[in-house]
Design a protein around this motif. Sequence first.
Motif, PDB file in Angstrom:
ATOM      1  N   LEU A  33       1.029  -1.172  -0.274  1.00  0.00           N
ATOM      2  CA  LEU A  33      -0.398  -0.265   0.178  1.00  0.00           C
ATOM      3  C   LEU A  33       1.257   1.327  -0.206  1.00  0.00           C
ATOM      4  CD1 LEU A  33      -2.628   1.328   0.623  1.00  0.00           C
ATOM      5  CD2 LEU A  33      -2.557   1.182   2.969  1.00  0.00           C
ATOM      6  N   ARG A  34       0.908   1.846  -0.687  1.00  0.00           N
ATOM      7  CA  ARG A  34       1.382   3.528  -1.329  1.00  0.00           C
ATOM      8  C   ARG A  34       0.898   4.103  -1.285  1.00  0.00           C
ATOM      9  NH1 ARG A  34       2.869   6.695  -4.918  1.00  0.00           N
ATOM     10  NH2 ARG A  34       5.022   8.236  -4.166  1.00  0.00           N
ATOM     11  N   SER A  38      -0.095  13.971  -4.923  1.00  0.00           N
ATOM     12  CA  SER A  38      -0.219  14.307  -6.217  1.00  0.00           C
ATOM     13  C   SER A  38      -0.347  12.640  -7.855  1.00  0.00           C
ATOM     14  CB  SER A  38       0.839  15.335  -6.981  1.00  0.00           C
ATOM     15  OG  SER A  38       1.911  14.373  -6.621  1.00  0.00           O
ATOM     16  N   LEU A  39      -0.743  13.394  -8.699  1.00  0.00           N
ATOM     17  CA  LEU A  39      -1.010  12.530  -9.956  1.00  0.00           C
ATOM     18  C   LEU A  39       0.459  12.268 -10.189  1.00  0.00           C
ATOM     19  CD1 LEU A  39      -2.150  11.018 -11.920  1.00  0.00           C
ATOM     20  CD2 LEU A  39      -2.556  12.357 -13.314  1.00  0.00           C
ATOM     21  N   ASP A  40       1.671  13.224 -10.101  1.00  0.00           N
ATOM     22  CA  ASP A  40       2.941  12.737 -10.402  1.00  0.00           C
ATOM     23  C   ASP A  40       3.659  11.809 -10.154  1.00  0.00           C
ATOM     24  OD1 ASP A  40       2.883  14.570 -12.961  1.00  0.00           O
ATOM     25  OD2 ASP A  40       3.607  16.092 -12.221  1.00  0.00           O
ATOM     26  N   SER A  41       2.608  12.303  -8.062  1.00  0.00           N
ATOM     27  CA  SER A  41       4.033  11.562  -7.141  1.00  0.00           C
ATOM     28  C   SER A  41       3.322  10.017  -7.365  1.00  0.00           C
ATOM     29  CB  SER A  41       3.190  12.170  -5.776  1.00  0.00           C
ATOM     30  OG  SER A  41       3.279  10.863  -4.818  1.00  0.00           O
ATOM     31  N   VAL A  42       1.590   9.858  -7.536  1.00  0.00           N
ATOM     32  CA  VAL A  42       0.905   8.668  -7.748  1.00  0.00           C
ATOM     33  C   VAL A  42       2.415   7.949  -9.140  1.00  0.00           C
ATOM     34  CG1 VAL A  42      -0.548   6.766  -7.869  1.00  0.00           C
ATOM     35  CG2 VAL A  42      -0.731   9.042  -6.335  1.00  0.00           C
ATOM     36  N   LYS A  43       2.383   8.421  -9.977  1.00  0.00           N
ATOM     37  CA  LYS A  43       3.023   7.693 -11.381  1.00  0.00           C
ATOM     38  C   LYS A  43       4.389   7.193 -11.016  1.00  0.00           C
ATOM     39  CE  LYS A  43       0.439  10.057 -15.144  1.00  0.00           C
ATOM     40  NZ  LYS A  43       0.867  10.841 -15.959  1.00  0.00           N
ATOM     41  N   GLY A  45       5.932   6.009  -8.256  1.00  0.00           N
ATOM     42  CA  GLY A  45       5.655   5.280  -7.380  1.00  0.00           C
ATOM     43  C   GLY A  45       4.998   4.047  -8.154  1.00  0.00           C
ATOM     44  N   ASN A  46       4.161   4.209  -8.742  1.00  0.00           N
ATOM     45  CA  ASN A  46       4.061   3.148 -10.013  1.00  0.00           C
ATOM     46  C   ASN A  46       5.179   2.473 -10.718  1.00  0.00           C
ATOM     47  OD1 ASN A  46       1.569   2.968  -8.683  1.00  0.00           O
ATOM     48  ND2 ASN A  46       0.741   3.832 -10.720  1.00  0.00           N
ATOM     49  N   ILE A  47       6.453   3.405 -11.302  1.00  0.00           N
ATOM     50  CA  ILE A  47       7.527   2.769 -11.805  1.00  0.00           C
ATOM     51  C   ILE A  47       8.620   2.919 -10.992  1.00  0.00           C
ATOM     52  CG2 ILE A  47       9.791   4.157 -12.545  1.00  0.00           C
ATOM     53  CD1 ILE A  47       7.852   6.222 -14.058  1.00  0.00           C
ATOM     54  N   ASN A  48       8.146   3.012  -9.287  1.00  0.00           N
ATOM     55  CA  ASN A  48       9.142   2.589  -8.214  1.00  0.00           C
ATOM     56  C   ASN A  48       8.989   0.989  -7.732  1.00  0.00           C
ATOM     57  OD1 ASN A  48      11.205   4.731  -8.688  1.00  0.00           O
ATOM     58  ND2 ASN A  48       9.812   5.691  -6.132  1.00  0.00           N
ATOM     59  N   VAL A  52      10.586  -2.643  -9.063  1.00  0.00           N
ATOM     60  CA  VAL A  52      11.044  -3.252  -8.071  1.00  0.00           C
ATOM     61  C   VAL A  52      11.190  -4.484  -8.338  1.00  0.00           C
ATOM     62  CG1 VAL A  52      10.532  -4.521  -5.579  1.00  0.00           C
ATOM     63  CG2 VAL A  52      11.634  -1.910  -5.624  1.00  0.00           C
ATOM     64  N   MET A  53       9.222  -4.848  -8.402  1.00  0.00           N
ATOM     65  CA  MET A  53       9.181  -6.335  -9.965  1.00  0.00           C
ATOM     66  C   MET A  53       9.983  -6.868 -10.542  1.00  0.00           C
ATOM     67  SD  MET A  53       6.504  -6.210  -7.320  1.00  0.00           S
ATOM     68  CE  MET A  53       5.339  -8.064  -8.490  1.00  0.00           C
TER      69      MET A  53
END
Length: 90
Positions: A33-34, A38-43, A45-48, A52-53
């Motif tokens: 859970l993260r 902001s939309l940029d922050s979410v993007k 996080g998704n990239i990070n 990792v995956m």
Amino acid sequence: MDKSVDEMFRGSADEICYGQVRVRLVIFHDDILRLGDSLDSVKVGNINIDTVMNHKKLVLNADKTCFIKMLMGNDTDRRKAQLLVNGAPS
């Protein structure tokens, strides 16, 4: 997984804060859970998380993976944010 996620997000300027306290990712077994403010922050996080995956040679379960948006503020702010999310390129 915990160590890899911690290393990826350590020092990230894209994490939210509660006052002066940085809110870290919450990991329970194979769930992550993260939060983002902001939309940029979410993007970012998704990239990070995707990085990792890929590094761990893991695949996200598309049936269980979700993006939950909770927009807070007055009606005008929520409408503006909703338009931004709906119109944002993936």
